[in-house]
Scaffold this motif. Structure first.
Motif: not given
Length: 473
Positions: A68-81
């Motif tokens: 619930e506190h994961t960095h949203p931008g970093g998480l989105a970048a990882l999924r996109r990659a």
């Protein structure tokens, strides 16, 4: 952060972290990488670095310890990659009946585990949900990289108050943290790689901690001038040894002869042993006050119960180094009342006795212990150990020595260090500099003398000139 575009510092950190991970892996494509991701910016650094590795063909999975506190931008970048995401306890592809989970199995098969659980604001050991994963990573064959510092260690003090990650490599950002230089935390950091993210102008002018390098030590080494003679170079007095411990006197003199002073005077009952080994020593049996002029004294190594000699040395108006038995025998009020510089060189057990605490307390909190000793005794204190620290009584940066080796944990090694530091005091160095330079040369000599094998204290003394030349050249 306020002056830079949003996320600029994080992207710099992530780029440096990804480059360090790639260097460690050698080949990125096809490698299996597990990210242990906590909350906040530390987790963001980790996720963005993971995205960079994924774009280069690594199979990257992030285990989210605070979903619930994961960095949203970093998480989105990882999924996109193309990276995958798991939570602790997920059993996808694992056997829950056997008590296994996907995160644990991924760690077992990983080539690299990246610790992004807790950043520099973390206090205490790892939480119960993170500790088993750190343990599993330590048992696996994977390389472990810590982000900024190993999770579970104290950034500002080097203390470890519970479970912590043991890293092979720590990639730290902006500046070194004290916990990466001071044991016990240093032991968890592995090799440390500093990534410059542009914080230079923001760092304080005076740091909390300093680690001297070759160039710093070279600038402090005493060198004779054309007009120098043995007396102008300084004379160091050694009041050490006893009928029971004559070797301590010999070893202290051996260190002193290689420390830059022009002459060494010895006072004590081991004169015959000293002259037999070092005939250039000026020997007296009349006590410190009648030994002749000196520019500094070393007192205490192997002194047994000779409190009178310790008191006589403390009563002089020149710099004094107190070691070993001298620390036990010295009148504490007399130490505090001295007007000339005093350098105390205890190991953890002696420091604990001086502070009235358990040895484990000193070993677990080395930075606060050395500061407390220096303030309480109004002396410069060199706290020996796996990381040697030097603190002044008036505060200022504590110096940590980076050159030591476990092979120096041998009988008599500290006597050589005392003689070496005392000689540097006599040659004109301030107490803080004398202790720091002596620890640096002593550690370097220990490394050269050992070369991966056991050594004796006399080997360390004989290798000091090699260490001196290495620093100077």
């Amino acid at each position: 952060m306020a002056r830079l575009p949003d996320g600029a510092l994080m992207q710099r950190a992530a780029a440096g972290l990804a480059a360090a991970c790639a260097d460690l892996l050698g080949r990125v494509y096809g490698r299996r990488v597990v990210l242990l991701v906590g909350s906040g910016d530390n987790g963001g650094d980790t996720l963005y670095a993971g995205a960079r590795l994924a774009r280069r063909g690594a199979g990257v999975t992030a285990v989210l310890l605070a979903p619930e506190h994961t960095h949203p931008g970093g998480l989105a970048a990882l999924r996109r990659a193309g990276g995958r995401v798991l939570r602790p306890g997920d059993h996808a592809g694992a056997d829950p009946a056997a008590g296994t989970d996907a995160a644990g199995e991924l760690i077992d098969r990983a080539d690299l585990v990246v610790d992004g659980i807790v950043g520099i604001g973390g206090k205490g050991g790892l939480r119960p949900d993170a500790a088993p994963l750190a343990e599993r990573a330590a048992r696996s064959g994977a390389a472990v990289v810590a982000v900024d510092l190993p999770s579970g260690v104290e950034a500002d003090s080097g203390e470890v108050r519970g479970a912590a990650v043991r890293a092979d490599l720590t990639v730290t950002f902006g500046t070194h943290k004290p916990g990466l230089l001071i044991d016990p935390a240093r032991e968890y950091a592995g090799t440390v790689r500093l990534v410059d993210i542009g914080l230079g102008a923001e760092l304080p002018a005076e740091p909390e901690l300093e680690a001297l390098q070759h160039a710093d030590v070279a600038a402090l080494l005493p060198l004779p001038a054309a007009e120098s003679d043995k007396y102008r170079r300084g004379v160091v007095g050694i009041a050490a040894g006893s009928a029971r411990y004559p070797g301590a006197a010999v070893l202290a003199v051996s260190g002193a002869l290689r420390g830059g002073a022009g002459a060494v005077r010895y006072v004590g009952p081991a004169g015959q042993a000293v002259v037999a080994r070092f005939p250039e020593t000026l020997v007296s049996d009349q006590g410190p006050h009648k030994a002749g002029r000196v520019q500094a004294w070393v007192v205490g190594p192997g002194a047994g119960d000779d409190a009178a000699t310790v008191a006589e040395v403390l009563d002089t108006d020149v710099p004094v180094l107190i070691d070993a038995d001298g620390l036990r025998l010295a009148d504490r009020a007399a130490v505090r009342a001295r007007s000339a510089p005093t350098l105390m060189t205890p190991h953890a057990g002696e420091a604990a006795a001086l502070l009235g605490v358990a040895r484990e307390e000193v070993e677990g909190a080395r930075l606060s212990s050395v500061r407390e000793l220096a303030a309480r005794y109004r002396a410069t204190v060199l706290l020996k150990g796996s990381t040697t620290l030097v603190a002044d009584p008036d505060g200022g940066p504590v110096r940590v020595n980076p050159t030591g080796t476990p092979w120096l944990a041998t009988a008599g090694s500290g006597d050589v260090l005392s003689g070496l530091a005392g000689s540097l005091l006599a040659a004109g160095l301030r107490a803080r500099d004398a202790g720091s330079v002596a620890a640096y040369l002593h550690g370097l000599a220990g490394r050269f003398a050992a070369d991966g094998a056991p050594l004796g204290a006399h080997d360390v003394a004989e290798t000091i000139p090699e260490a001196w030349r290495d620093v100077r050249d």
